[in-house]
Design an enzyme around this catalytic site. Structure first.
Site, PDB file in Angstrom:
ATOM      1  N   ARG A   1      39.123  19.681  29.391  1.00 50.68           N
ATOM      2  CA  ARG A   1      38.396  19.376  30.627  1.00 50.68           C
ATOM      3  C   ARG A   1      36.975  18.925  30.318  1.00 50.68           C
ATOM      4  NH1 ARG A   1      40.266  24.935  33.061  1.00 50.68           N
ATOM      5  NH2 ARG A   1      40.182  25.235  30.820  1.00 50.68           N
TER       6      ARG A   1
ATOM      7  N   HIS B   1      47.166  21.798  35.527  1.00 58.49           N
ATOM      8  CA  HIS B   1      48.259  22.055  34.581  1.00 58.49           C
ATOM      9  C   HIS B   1      49.429  21.112  34.872  1.00 58.49           C
ATOM     10  CE1 HIS B   1      46.643  26.440  34.529  1.00 58.49           C
ATOM     11  NE2 HIS B   1      46.329  25.908  33.372  1.00 58.49           N
TER      12      HIS B   1
ATOM     13  N   LYS C   1      44.446  40.507  28.564  1.00 62.93           N
ATOM     14  CA  LYS C   1      43.922  40.113  29.873  1.00 62.93           C
ATOM     15  C   LYS C   1      44.643  40.921  30.945  1.00 62.93           C
ATOM     16  CE  LYS C   1      42.841  35.322  28.669  1.00 62.93           C
ATOM     17  NZ  LYS C   1      43.188  33.919  28.966  1.00 62.93           N
TER      18      LYS C   1
ATOM     19  N   SER D   1      42.273  28.199  36.517  1.00 61.06           N
ATOM     20  CA  SER D   1      42.954  29.316  37.181  1.00 61.06           C
ATOM     21  C   SER D   1      41.934  30.351  37.643  1.00 61.06           C
ATOM     22  CB  SER D   1      43.940  29.981  36.221  1.00 61.06           C
ATOM     23  OG  SER D   1      44.915  29.069  35.783  1.00 61.06           O
TER      24      SER D   1
HETATM   25  P1  ADP Z   1      44.593  29.466  28.182  1.00 59.87           P
HETATM   26  O1  ADP Z   1      44.348  30.886  28.530  1.00 59.87           O
HETATM   27  O2  ADP Z   1      45.490  29.278  26.992  1.00 59.87           O
HETATM   28  O3  ADP Z   1      43.381  28.582  28.131  1.00 59.87           O
HETATM   29  P2  ADP Z   1      45.198  28.203  30.702  1.00 59.87           P
HETATM   30  O4  ADP Z   1      46.347  28.522  31.585  1.00 59.87           O
HETATM   31  O5  ADP Z   1      43.835  28.486  31.225  1.00 59.87           O
HETATM   32  O6  ADP Z   1      45.509  28.984  29.366  1.00 59.87           O
HETATM   33  O7  ADP Z   1      45.254  26.690  30.265  1.00 59.87           O
HETATM   34  C1  ADP Z   1      46.342  26.159  29.571  1.00 59.87           C
HETATM   35  C2  ADP Z   1      45.997  24.763  29.084  1.00 59.87           C
HETATM   36  O8  ADP Z   1      45.831  23.897  30.197  1.00 59.87           O
HETATM   37  C3  ADP Z   1      44.706  24.658  28.283  1.00 59.87           C
HETATM   38  O9  ADP Z   1      44.890  23.705  27.275  1.00 59.87           O
HETATM   39  C4  ADP Z   1      43.707  24.177  29.287  1.00 59.87           C
HETATM   40  O10 ADP Z   1      42.658  23.448  28.680  1.00 59.87           O
HETATM   41  C5  ADP Z   1      44.571  23.270  30.127  1.00 59.87           C
HETATM   42  N1  ADP Z   1      44.028  23.101  31.471  1.00 59.87           N
HETATM   43  C6  ADP Z   1      43.662  24.052  32.346  1.00 59.87           C
HETATM   44  N2  ADP Z   1      43.187  23.525  33.496  1.00 59.87           N
HETATM   45  C7  ADP Z   1      43.240  22.185  33.337  1.00 59.87           C
HETATM   46  C8  ADP Z   1      42.855  21.075  34.140  1.00 59.87           C
HETATM   47  N3  ADP Z   1      42.294  21.243  35.338  1.00 59.87           N
HETATM   48  N4  ADP Z   1      43.051  19.839  33.628  1.00 59.87           N
HETATM   49  C9  ADP Z   1      43.584  19.683  32.403  1.00 59.87           C
HETATM   50  N5  ADP Z   1      43.943  20.675  31.592  1.00 59.87           N
HETATM   51  C10 ADP Z   1      43.773  21.912  32.036  1.00 59.87           C
END
Ligand code: ADP
Length: 161
Positions: free
Chosen positions: A91, A18, A42, A129
């Site tokens: 990703r 992130h 969630k 996450s």
């Molecule tokens: P959500 O529940 O909206 O998917 P996340 O917190 O899991 O929320 O992810 C937020 C954003 O960050 C999403 O667009 C996700 O694809 C991106 N993201 C998560 N992990 C990574 C990573 N390792 N590299 C690039 N983008 C990421």
């Protein structure tokens, strides 16, 4: 007026992946709002307030990045804060189908809003996450996945359980 973008997500917890997206976005857009989704369905590890303050502590060095939380539909929140761009990270191919569907629906609902995807840096392409929580729950070392300030906060959560 500069280009204001929102980077929405659960950020439960924020990872190096992130932060990499935030760092790169801060160089592309005039203003970024990291929008922490208050997702009641969630069962999050961290409360929204905990997530917001955690992220605020990490993005202080970027004058054009701020952190906020939101409820409900992203398009409504984007309108409220006058953001015209949604930033999402991609990703793997597994992210693609869902992200495309959401982005297209958002565009149908709100024609002024565009989603821009940044591909993950190779070294973070595996990182989520969920995986961080899974590892932390077994007491594994998560120091390569999240910033040093966040490691003890996660470990603390699993100590209590
Ligand atoms: P959500 O529940 O909206 O998917 P996340 O917190 O899991 O929320 O992810 C937020 C954003 O960050 C999403 O667009 C996700 O694809 C991106 N993201 C998560 N992990 C990574 C990573 N390792 N590299 C690039 N983008 C990421």
């Amino acid at each position: 007026m500069g280009k204001r973008a929102i980077y929405p997500g659960s950020f439960d917890p924020i990872t190096n992946g992130h932060l990499d997206i935030i760092d790169r976005s801060s160089k592309i857009f005039d203003e970024i709002i990291v929008g922490v989704l208050n997702n009641r369905q969630k069962n999050p590890l961290f409360s929204v307030d905990e997530r917001v303050s955690m992220i605020k502590g990490l993005v202080g060095k970027y004058p054009n990045v701020s952190v906020d939380s939101f409820d409900g539909l992203l398009i409504d929140y984007a309108k409220e804060i006058s953001a015209s761009i949604i930033i999402r990270g991609l990703r793997a191919i597994s992210d693609f189908e869902y992200e495309l569907q959401i982005a297209q629906t958002n565009r149908v609902e709100s024609g002024n809003l565009d989603t821009i995807f940044l591909t993950t840096s190779l070294n973070y392409s595996y990182l989520s996450s969920t995986i961080v929580k899974e590892f932390a729950s077994y007491g594994a070392d998560i120091s390569k996945f999240v910033p040093p300030e966040v490691v003890p906060l996660i470990e603390q959560k699993y100590k209590k359980q």
